[in-house]
Write a protein that holds these residues in place. Structure first.
Motif, mmCIF file in Angstrom:
data_model
loop_
_atom_site.group_PDB
_atom_site.id
_atom_site.type_symbol
_atom_site.label_atom_id
_atom_site.label_comp_id
_atom_site.label_asym_id
_atom_site.label_seq_id
_atom_site.Cartn_x
_atom_site.Cartn_y
_atom_site.Cartn_z
ATOM 1 N N VAL A 33 -11.262 10.820 -3.723
ATOM 2 C CA VAL A 33 -11.489 9.516 -3.103
ATOM 3 C C VAL A 33 -11.621 8.427 -4.161
ATOM 4 O O VAL A 33 -12.318 8.606 -5.167
ATOM 5 C CB VAL A 33 -12.758 9.546 -2.222
ATOM 6 C CG1 VAL A 33 -13.096 8.159 -1.685
ATOM 7 C CG2 VAL A 33 -12.599 10.542 -1.087
ATOM 8 N N ILE A 34 -10.939 7.322 -3.932
ATOM 9 C CA ILE A 34 -11.117 6.108 -4.719
ATOM 10 C C ILE A 34 -12.186 5.259 -4.018
ATOM 11 O O ILE A 34 -13.142 4.817 -4.621
ATOM 12 C CB ILE A 34 -9.805 5.316 -4.856
ATOM 13 C CG1 ILE A 34 -8.760 6.163 -5.583
ATOM 14 C CG2 ILE A 34 -10.050 3.980 -5.551
ATOM 15 C CD1 ILE A 34 -7.352 5.596 -5.530
ATOM 16 N N ASP A 49 -8.727 5.358 0.607
ATOM 17 C CA ASP A 49 -7.844 5.112 -0.526
ATOM 18 C C ASP A 49 -8.129 6.282 -1.467
ATOM 19 O O ASP A 49 -9.284 6.494 -1.862
ATOM 20 C CB ASP A 49 -8.210 3.775 -1.167
ATOM 21 C CG ASP A 49 -7.251 3.327 -2.252
ATOM 22 O OD1 ASP A 49 -6.159 3.918 -2.388
ATOM 23 O OD2 ASP A 49 -7.600 2.379 -2.980
ATOM 24 N N ALA A 50 -7.105 7.084 -1.777
ATOM 25 C CA ALA A 50 -7.353 8.321 -2.528
ATOM 26 C C ALA A 50 -6.138 8.706 -3.353
ATOM 27 O O ALA A 50 -5.025 8.236 -3.112
ATOM 28 C CB ALA A 50 -7.693 9.448 -1.557
ATOM 29 N N TYR A 51 -6.400 9.584 -4.329
ATOM 30 C CA TYR A 51 -5.315 10.200 -5.100
ATOM 31 C C TYR A 51 -5.085 11.600 -4.565
ATOM 32 O O TYR A 51 -6.018 12.395 -4.465
ATOM 33 C CB TYR A 51 -5.673 10.308 -6.588
ATOM 34 C CG TYR A 51 -5.693 8.993 -7.314
ATOM 35 C CD1 TYR A 51 -4.504 8.299 -7.551
ATOM 36 C CD2 TYR A 51 -6.879 8.449 -7.755
ATOM 37 C CE1 TYR A 51 -4.521 7.086 -8.217
ATOM 38 C CE2 TYR A 51 -6.900 7.236 -8.424
ATOM 39 C CZ TYR A 51 -5.716 6.559 -8.653
ATOM 40 O OH TYR A 51 -5.735 5.356 -9.306
ATOM 41 N N ARG A 62 -0.933 8.087 -5.204
ATOM 42 C CA ARG A 62 -2.022 7.304 -4.612
ATOM 43 C C ARG A 62 -1.650 7.067 -3.157
ATOM 44 O O ARG A 62 -0.516 6.678 -2.858
ATOM 45 C CB ARG A 62 -2.188 5.978 -5.342
ATOM 46 C CG ARG A 62 -3.370 5.190 -4.816
ATOM 47 C CD ARG A 62 -3.663 3.991 -5.667
ATOM 48 N NE ARG A 62 -4.809 3.269 -5.132
ATOM 49 C CZ ARG A 62 -5.417 2.291 -5.773
ATOM 50 N NH1 ARG A 62 -4.980 1.920 -6.969
ATOM 51 N NH2 ARG A 62 -6.440 1.681 -5.225
ATOM 52 N N ARG A 63 -2.615 7.316 -2.248
ATOM 53 C CA ARG A 63 -2.316 7.236 -0.826
ATOM 54 C C ARG A 63 -3.438 6.549 -0.052
ATOM 55 O O ARG A 63 -4.595 6.632 -0.437
ATOM 56 C CB ARG A 63 -2.119 8.641 -0.251
ATOM 57 C CG ARG A 63 -0.964 9.375 -0.935
ATOM 58 C CD ARG A 63 -0.704 10.716 -0.383
ATOM 59 N NE ARG A 63 -0.353 10.645 1.031
ATOM 60 C CZ ARG A 63 -0.104 11.711 1.777
ATOM 61 N NH1 ARG A 63 -0.183 12.916 1.250
ATOM 62 N NH2 ARG A 63 0.206 11.598 3.045
ATOM 63 N N GLU A 64 -3.060 5.888 1.033
ATOM 64 C CA GLU A 64 -4.013 5.387 2.011
ATOM 65 C C GLU A 64 -3.899 6.327 3.203
ATOM 66 O O GLU A 64 -2.819 6.479 3.772
ATOM 67 C CB GLU A 64 -3.689 3.949 2.403
ATOM 68 C CG GLU A 64 -3.928 2.974 1.264
ATOM 69 C CD GLU A 64 -3.464 1.573 1.567
ATOM 70 O OE1 GLU A 64 -2.698 1.371 2.543
ATOM 71 O OE2 GLU A 64 -3.839 0.656 0.817
ATOM 72 N N LEU A 65 -5.005 6.970 3.551
ATOM 73 C CA LEU A 65 -4.985 8.048 4.532
ATOM 74 C C LEU A 65 -5.910 7.745 5.697
ATOM 75 O O LEU A 65 -7.040 7.284 5.497
ATOM 76 C CB LEU A 65 -5.420 9.357 3.868
ATOM 77 C CG LEU A 65 -4.609 9.759 2.648
ATOM 78 C CD1 LEU A 65 -5.335 10.823 1.857
ATOM 79 C CD2 LEU A 65 -3.239 10.241 3.086
#
Length: 84
Positions: A33-34, A49-51, A62-65
């Motif tokens: 998690v970012i 927002d996470a890697y 990097r993804r928004e999930l």
């Protein structure tokens, strides 16, 4: 906005996302998690927002999930090292 039910995710948390988190994860993934995004969602759901982590634990995207809080599996570093 009311307090979100379920866990709150913080920067650095390691998560395992599978179909219990969202149908988009029929093939489970591990993420770091970012931040938890403060976007409007349905009750029990959250934007993260996470890697996405690869098999060696390195960030590959990097993804928004969008996930169901109660369906997310919080992992420790040892568990993440075993995921490949």
């Amino acid at each position: 906005m009311a307090a979100a039910p379920g866990p709150t995710f913080r920067a650095g948390d390691l998560l395992r996302l599978s179909a219990t988190a969202s149908v988009q994860f029929l093939r489970p993934i591990t993420v770091r998690v970012i931040r938890e995004l403060e976007w409007d969602t349905y009750d029990g759901w959250v934007w993260l927002d996470a890697y996405e982590l690869g098999s060696r634990g390195d960030a590959v995207a990097r993804r928004e999930l969008y996930v169901r809080r109660e369906g997310v599996q919080l992992m420790n570093a040892r568990q993440a090292a075993c995921v490949g």
